[in-house]
Scaffold this active site. Structure first.
Site, PDB file in Angstrom:
ATOM      1  N   LYS A   1     -53.556 -31.964   4.419  1.00 25.39           N
ATOM      2  CA  LYS A   1     -53.515 -32.586   5.774  1.00 25.39           C
ATOM      3  C   LYS A   1     -53.579 -31.154   6.763  1.00 25.39           C
ATOM      4  CE  LYS A   1     -51.252 -33.089   9.257  1.00 25.39           C
ATOM      5  NZ  LYS A   1     -51.473 -32.775  10.704  1.00 25.39           N
TER       6      LYS A   1
ATOM      7  N   GLU B   1     -44.076 -21.441   3.995  1.00 25.46           N
ATOM      8  CA  GLU B   1     -44.525 -20.088   4.501  1.00 25.46           C
ATOM      9  C   GLU B   1     -44.282 -20.406   6.076  1.00 25.46           C
ATOM     10  OE1 GLU B   1     -46.010 -17.513   6.427  1.00 25.46           O
ATOM     11  OE2 GLU B   1     -48.021 -18.022   5.801  1.00 25.46           O
TER      12      GLU B   1
ATOM     13  N   CYS C   1     -48.455 -15.343  11.589  1.00 26.75           N
ATOM     14  CA  CYS C   1     -47.237 -15.468  11.258  1.00 26.75           C
ATOM     15  C   CYS C   1     -46.462 -14.198  10.923  1.00 26.75           C
ATOM     16  CB  CYS C   1     -47.066 -16.525  10.086  1.00 26.75           C
ATOM     17  SG  CYS C   1     -47.985 -15.918   8.538  1.00 26.75           S
TER      18      CYS C   1
ATOM     19  N   GLU D   1     -40.421 -15.953  18.031  1.00 29.77           N
ATOM     20  CA  GLU D   1     -41.940 -15.772  17.868  1.00 29.77           C
ATOM     21  C   GLU D   1     -42.465 -16.444  19.005  1.00 29.77           C
ATOM     22  OE1 GLU D   1     -44.649 -16.427  13.892  1.00 29.77           O
ATOM     23  OE2 GLU D   1     -43.658 -18.070  14.593  1.00 29.77           O
TER      24      GLU D   1
END
Length: 491
Positions: A177, A252, A286, A385
């Protein structure tokens, strides 16, 4: 460009017929539509993957046989490289040279795991020495089963490949997905799977919203493993869903990675790597080294050069030659980045450069590359972040202070250090609480090496042999090999 779902080797319409708009982030124009899968479609895909694993040939093939399919996929990616790269730019916004680099990495990843699949044939089992000579024991590794993979929008095809290639090499089947914000190249992987004759059900691709398609995949009882890349918030939901059936889960997640620059570093090299560490892919990475710590005696010099060079970055449509910074992927992400910059200002940060929409770019989700300074250590912008082209810069006085500041984070994905004193660089690298560490660089990534983080940056490792083992179960087989009877009950 595909508009349907790839299930059991066929292109099918979604059960409820829904679609999602595909928007070019450089123009804000809708240029395509993709299928919006729901739980019914996910159920069909998972059951197809289940049949392919339980009854089909894929997990029973030799590694060499599977490797031939993986190499054929790699060859097709190279053959279609220009088309795939341009499609990635229109869907994601990244500059074309970056997208082309991604396609080379995609092909290389399939080739790497083809090699590991073949190597598995050469080492099918491992003998285990035991303390009792009456027994022999060995370990065999077997494909884990049906994998539900959910992948992000920042590297659409590459992040999908990081999961698809090792899983297929190991003999697993998969339901994939991709992010609804950038699914087009992942759908093209379905086209390639069809072209190379991948057995039906081995790879299934369902596009759609997280709540409508991602959640049903995470919760499906016939899925053996969940592999997710994305935000901490969504990763937490995936982990909770996986816990209901005690699924194998690998995550992750995000990061707020530090880059420690010592005063003995070459100024130009430091500025180059600082910029590469945060402005590559619009900072939508990331592992981006978005917290830069510069030794106090070099702080003003390096900061001045960083601001000077940042202002020179060419911003524009990723298909235009010379563009080095494209648009943010979507309106919602664009708004989040600008809101984060405004919040930084409200918390006392100064904008050394950038911080707004570039002049002359009235359409598209463009944000100037931004350098922030003078924020307190407890500021939101220093801790959280942003996932955009925004770097926070602070000075430090001592090595110990730099390490403390670097490690003062709930994240632990990556970290970098720059110094001509290699002994010091190695010492600091060992002190970082992070899964990926760069010395005198930032962001280079190789399929051969493990990828993953400490703390809230995730669980497990991708890439290298570690990524392959992610999709294998370890089975102990112990045999009684003595001529003498066991003699416990029957003497």
């Amino acid at each position: 460009m595909q508009t349907k779902l790839f299930i059991d080797g066929k292109w099918v319409e979604p059960a409820k017929g829904g679609t999602l708009d595909v928007i070019d982030p450089a123009t804000e124009e809708v240029f395509h539509k993709i299928a919006a899968a729901t739980a019914d479609d996910v159920d069909l895909a998972v059951k197809a993957a289940r049949r392919a694993f339980d009854e089909g040939p894929w997990p029973r093939m030799s590694g060499a046989e599977r490797a031939r399919y993986l190499r054929a996929i790699a060859d097709k990616v190279i053959e279609k490289k220009d088309y795939l790269a341009r499609l990635e730019v229109r869907d994601n916004g990244k500059p074309l040279p970056e997208a082309a680099w991604d396609m080379d990495d995609v092909a290389g990843c399939f080739q790497f795991y083809a090699n590991l699949a073949e190597e598995q044939d050469n080492h099918p089992e491992e003998n285990i020495p035991l303390g009792d000579p009456r027994f022999t024991s060995k370990v065999v590794k077997e494909p884990l089963g049906v994998v539900g993979a959910i992948t992000p929008w920042n590297y659409p095809l590459l992040m999908s490949t990081w999961k698809v290639a090792p899983a297929l090499a190991a003999g697993c089947t998969m339901v994939l997905k991709p992010s609804e914000l950038a699914s087009l190249t992942t759908l093209e992987l379905g086209v390639i799977a069809e072209e190379v004759g991948l057995p039906p059900g081995v790879l299934n691709i369902v596009t759609g919203l997280g709540q409508e398609a991602g959640s049903p995949l995470s919760e499906h009882p016939l899925v053996d493993k969940l592999a997710f890349t994305g935000s901490v918030a969504t990763g937490r939901k995936v982990m909770i869903a996986g816990a209901q059936d005690i699924k194998n889960v690998s995550l992750e997640l995000g990061g707020k990675s530090p880059f420690v620059v010592f005063a003995d570093s070459d100024v130009e090299e430091a500025v180059e790597w600082i910029m590469f560490g945060i402005f590559w892919n619009q900072g939508q990475v990331c592992s981006a080294t978005s917290r830069v710590l510069i030794e106090e005696s070099a702080y003003e010099t390096i900061l001045a050069r960083l601001v000077e060079e940042t202002r020179k970055i060419r911003i524009g449509n990723g298909l235009e030659e010379g563009t080095l910074l494209g648009p943010i992927v979507s309106r919602s992400q664009y708004d989040k980045v600008l809101a984060a910059i405004e919040r930084a200002r409200s918390e006392g940060a100064k904008v050394a450069t950038g911080g707004t929409r570039p002049q002359g770019l009235d359409k598209g989700y463009f944000v100037e590359p931004t350098v922030l300074t003078d924020m307190p250590e407890d500021a939101w912008v220093w801790k959280e972040e942003i996932f955009g082209p925004v770097v926070c810069v602070k000075p430090f006085k001592t090595e110990d202070e730099a390490i403390r500041m670097a490690n003062d984070s709930k994240y632990g994905l990556a970290a970098a250090v720059m110094s001509k004193d290699l002994a010091r660089a190695e010492r600091v690298a060992r002190a970082f609480r992070a899964g990926i560490v760069w010395i005198n660089c930032s962001q280079p990534t190789f399929t051969d090496a493990p990828w993953g983080g400490y703390k809230q940056s995730g669980i497990g490792r991708e890439l290298g042999r570690w990524g392959f083992e992610n999709y294998l179960e370890v089975k102990q087989v112990t045999s009684f090999a003595s001529d003498q009877p066991w003699g416990w009950y029957i003497k």
